[in-house]
Design a protein around this motif. Structure first.
Motif, mmCIF file in Angstrom:
data_model
loop_
_atom_site.group_PDB
_atom_site.id
_atom_site.type_symbol
_atom_site.label_atom_id
_atom_site.label_comp_id
_atom_site.label_asym_id
_atom_site.label_seq_id
_atom_site.Cartn_x
_atom_site.Cartn_y
_atom_site.Cartn_z
ATOM 1 N N PHE A 207 -4.593 10.839 -2.573
ATOM 2 C CA PHE A 207 -4.184 9.470 -2.227
ATOM 3 C C PHE A 207 -3.968 8.665 -3.507
ATOM 4 O O PHE A 207 -4.807 8.646 -4.398
ATOM 5 N N TYR B 53 -4.868 2.951 5.732
ATOM 6 C CA TYR B 53 -4.814 3.801 4.530
ATOM 7 C C TYR B 53 -6.231 4.236 4.130
ATOM 8 O O TYR B 53 -6.484 5.419 3.861
ATOM 9 N N ASP C 11 1.649 5.543 -2.921
ATOM 10 C CA ASP C 11 2.022 6.948 -2.776
ATOM 11 C C ASP C 11 3.534 7.140 -2.773
ATOM 12 O O ASP C 11 4.030 8.141 -3.285
ATOM 13 N N ALA D 181 0.119 6.843 6.931
ATOM 14 C CA ALA D 181 -0.921 6.001 7.551
ATOM 15 C C ALA D 181 -0.582 4.527 7.396
ATOM 16 O O ALA D 181 -0.621 3.760 8.360
ATOM 17 N N SER D 182 -0.222 4.115 6.182
ATOM 18 C CA SER D 182 0.033 2.688 5.965
ATOM 19 C C SER D 182 1.295 2.239 6.699
ATOM 20 O O SER D 182 1.327 1.161 7.292
ATOM 21 N N ILE E 126 0.843 -1.205 0.000
ATOM 22 C CA ILE E 126 0.000 0.000 0.000
ATOM 23 C C ILE E 126 0.880 1.258 0.000
ATOM 24 O O ILE E 126 0.583 2.241 -0.671
ATOM 25 N N THR E 127 1.987 1.178 0.739
ATOM 26 C CA THR E 127 2.914 2.315 0.784
ATOM 27 C C THR E 127 3.431 2.638 -0.610
ATOM 28 O O THR E 127 3.695 3.794 -0.936
ATOM 29 N N GLY F 125 -1.213 9.415 3.146
ATOM 30 C CA GLY F 125 -1.471 8.006 2.841
ATOM 31 C C GLY F 125 -0.265 7.143 3.161
ATOM 32 O O GLY F 125 -0.384 6.064 3.747
ATOM 33 N N SER G 146 -3.642 5.763 12.922
ATOM 34 C CA SER G 146 -3.199 4.646 12.091
ATOM 35 C C SER G 146 -2.473 3.607 12.932
ATOM 36 O O SER G 146 -2.631 2.396 12.731
ATOM 37 N N SER H 288 -2.075 -2.086 7.131
ATOM 38 C CA SER H 288 -1.733 -0.917 6.320
ATOM 39 C C SER H 288 -2.886 -0.548 5.384
ATOM 40 O O SER H 288 -3.183 0.622 5.174
ATOM 41 N N LYS I 33 -7.718 8.020 4.242
ATOM 42 C CA LYS I 33 -8.297 8.629 3.032
ATOM 43 C C LYS I 33 -9.710 9.143 3.329
ATOM 44 O O LYS I 33 -10.097 10.237 2.903
#
Lengths: 164, 505
Positions: free
Chosen positions: B298, B285, B94, B308-309, B90-91, B305, B262, B281, B289
């Motif tokens: 995002f 995320y 972004d 958060a993850s 997920i990271t 974003g 988070s 994550s 968002k």
């Protein structure tokens, strides 16, 4: 029938066959609750029954979704049918390592094993056998030496050297 | 407890223990950052060596690997768009978008800062909750324990990727493997096929090495190198270390609330069996968002974003350790292997562990705390190196893994049979992966199988075969209700929604 679908079906049937081998041992145990208690066969019996049902569900499901199962195996520019040859080679090399480990000891078997694995990955990447062999030789020497220093010298563990 | 925790930190001041922490941390960094390798694999490879270590040092090293491995999955995700571990997926959305904008150093810095904050929050919550939950778990009766293990088994199965039936088959395979050997309640051998090797059962070590290391080696050999290649889209010439420090403006953009929210999501998800870093994550995320003033950013390069993850997946580490240490329930593959480390040293994870052996576990808590701080420091130290980390020669890497895993199995048991067992389980795991069966449920089945069976049979003996015993205890009832709730939320409801959407289209 696509290759993947055929593989899925064969694998599911293979699991059912393995399950039958497992189930054959149940015959040597007492029936669950025969003595008023669940007994050692209780959970295995449930698992066996489930595995047969699951195998049937998977086989039927695979036929139903046959149209969606068209996937192609990854292709290498250097080694044809890598999805088959790569695993066959690494499995064989590992088996060879275990056999030679017993007879020839750590140093020989680890050097050969790491050479084969490194040669395969490097040759597949570059297609240059000479260069790959050289890198594999250096890798085999380094990794084998590291393993010896790590296991034997640092942790004081015993590794066979030459048992013939 | 506080003084023992202080002793845990003091233990880290011992040079040897500190070296174990640093060594584990660096191992985790490398394994987490290289695509195809994971913290799970690193801890699996470490398992044979823990035999020769002091238990506290082994746990310190594992803590270092765990924290660093979860964090570093994002490094190659940001730089090359290839997450080194699933937790970094997920990271990558972004992080890599920021890399393309030429803000790679800031993205890497923010990732490290968020991971460090998440890790620290996770450890603080772990320390706060561990003993109260242990005290609660001590009240559990046998039917309650069965329902708890069942909750773990079911949840790990339903959150596994791929078709549910295949995940259930993978779990059943693990449970079947766990039944091989001496029966846990009656002294008779089962499924040994007359072999004295199998009477002892299938050890955890060849199972772990087979499922992760051997399987990975075989799987990687079937993938051409060209598939792993990626093009670095933005080259940063000679980055300076201070470039990796996130600017105040970027930190303000994310906000303390997002970091903490988070992290708490990460801890809660880590506590759920089968939760894992990826789910933590993803949910953090999505929540960030939902609550963001700039949700449109995002996926396009949002620091919010990314933070958060990353904050959530490292906070998960503290959360995941809570059910393991307090109730003896490993929630994911890494904690399952930590379970093995504890067993190898004669410590049984469960409610009594913290009461009787807190002094042994305290250095691990301290190590998780310190490893969280190391994450940020490591970015300052190795930031420029991270940009080149994924270029290690594959041949060297897998030759190393092949040798260390097989020799590790031998060194722990001096048994060629266990090496064959690791190879056999590795081949089975590879076939499972090839045909879309997840392997983590198999490992969980192997570990939890003996407990599931023992608690089930004990309960049925007490009730003389009456299964309603599981509905008569309030704790058991709650746990079974939770199991059904998770099945509804994670499998049935999404399937119903999908069905409706397909029907509508």
């Amino acid at each position: 029938m696509t290759r993947l679908l055929r593989g899925q079906v064969v694998f599911a049937l293979g699991l059912a066959a393995l399950n039958t081998v497992y189930a054959s041992q149940l015959l040597q145990m007492d029936r669950p609750f025969a003595n008023g208690e669940p007994g050692p066969a209780f959970l295995p019996l449930i698992l066996c029954g489930f595995m047969y049902v699951a195998s049937i569900i998977i086989v039927v499901g695979e036929f139903r979704t046959a149209a969606a199962a068209r996937e192609s195996a990854p292709q290498s520019d250097v080694i044809s049918r890598i999805a088959l040859i790569g695993p066959a080679l690494t499995i064989s090399a590992t088996a060879l390592f275990i056999v030679t480990f017993f007879y020839f000891g750590y140093l020989v078997s680890a050097a050969v094993f790491t050479f084969i694995v490194s040669l395969f990955f490097n040759y597949e990447k570059s297609g240059d056998l000479k260069r790959s062999s050289l890198i594999a030789l250096i890798t085999a020497f380094t990794v084998t030496l590291f393993g010896w220093l790590f296991f034997v010298k640092l942790f004081g563990l015993y590794l066979p050297v030459w048992e013939l | 407890m506080i003084s023992q925790l202080g002793d845990g930190f003091l233990a880290l001041a011992q040079p040897l223990s500190f070296l174990h922490l640093v060594g584990g941390f660096l191992l985790g960094l490398v394994f987490g950052a290289i695509p195809g390798l994971t913290a799970t694999l690193a801890i699996a490879l470490l398992l044979p060596f823990t035999f020769g270590m002091d238990v506290a040092d082994a746990l310190i090293m594992v803590a270092g690997i765990y924290m660093a491995g979860i964090y570093s999955g994002s490094i190659t995700g940001i730089t090359l768009n290839i997450p080194g571990a699933p937790s970094g997926a997920i990271t990558t959305l972004d992080g890599h978008a920021l890399m393309k904008r030429g803000e790679g150093t800031q993205a890497l810095g923010m990732s490290a800062l968020s991971s460090a904050i998440g890790g620290l929050v996770g450890v603080v919550i772990l320390v706060a909750l561990a003993q109260p939950i242990s005290a609660l778990a001590l009240q559990f009766q046998t039917p309650d324990k069965f329902s708890l293990v069942l909750l773990a088994v079911v949840t790990v199965t339903i959150v596994a990727s791929g078709p549910l039936i295949k995940a259930v088959v993978a779990m059943a395979l693990g449970l079947m493997i766990s039944t091989v050997g001496i029966d846990p309640m009656v002294p008779v051998g089962r499924f040994d096929f007359g072999s004295y090797h199998l009477v002892e059962g299938i050890s955890l070590l060849p199972a772990v090495i087979g499922l992760f290391a051997v399987c990975e080696l075989i799987a990687q050999s079937s993938i051409p190198a060209s598939l792993g290649k990626a093009v670095a889209v933005a080259t940063i010439d000679r980055p300076r270390r201070r470039d990796f420090l996130p600017s105040r403006e970027k930190i303000r953009e994310v906000g303390l609330f997002t970091f903490l929210k988070s992290a708490i999501i990460g801890v809660l998800i880590g506590m759920l069996p089968g939760g894992g870093a990826s789910m933590a994550s993803f949910i953090a995320y999505a929540e960030a968002k939902r609550g963001s003033r700039h949700p449109e950013a995002f996926g396009q390069g949002s620091y919010e974003g990314l933070a958060a993850s990353e904050s959530a997946n490292n906070a998960m580490c503290g959360g995941a350790v809570i059910p393991l240490l307090t109730m003896g329930i490993p929630g994911d593959a890494v904690t399952a292997i930590i379970f093995g480390v504890l067993l190898i040293h004669g410590l049984v994870p469960g409610p009594a562990l913290l009461g009787e052996n807190f002094h042994v576990i305290a250095p691990m808590f301290a190590a998780l705390f310190m490893a969280s701080i190391f994450i940020f420091l490591s970015m300052m130290a190795f930031g420029p190196v991270y940009l080149r980390l994924s270029q290690i020669n594959r041949g060297f890497l897998y030759a190393f893994i092949a040798m260390i895993s097989m020799v590790g199995v031998y060194a722990s048991s001096y048994s060629l049979f266990q090496m064959w067992m690791a190879l056999a389980i590795g081949v089975l795991a590879f076939l499972l992966r090839t045909f879309g069966y997840p392997v983590v449920p198999t490992l969980m089945g192997i570990i939890l199988g003996p407990y599931l069976e023992e608690f089930l049979r004990r309960s049925l003996i007490v009730s003389e075969g009456d299964p309603t015993i599981f509905l008569r205890s309030p704790a058991s009832l709650v746990l079974l209700g939770l199991t059904l709730l998770f099945v509804w939320l994670l499998r049935i409801r999404p399937a119903v929604k999908r069905g409706r959407a397909e029907a509508a289209s």
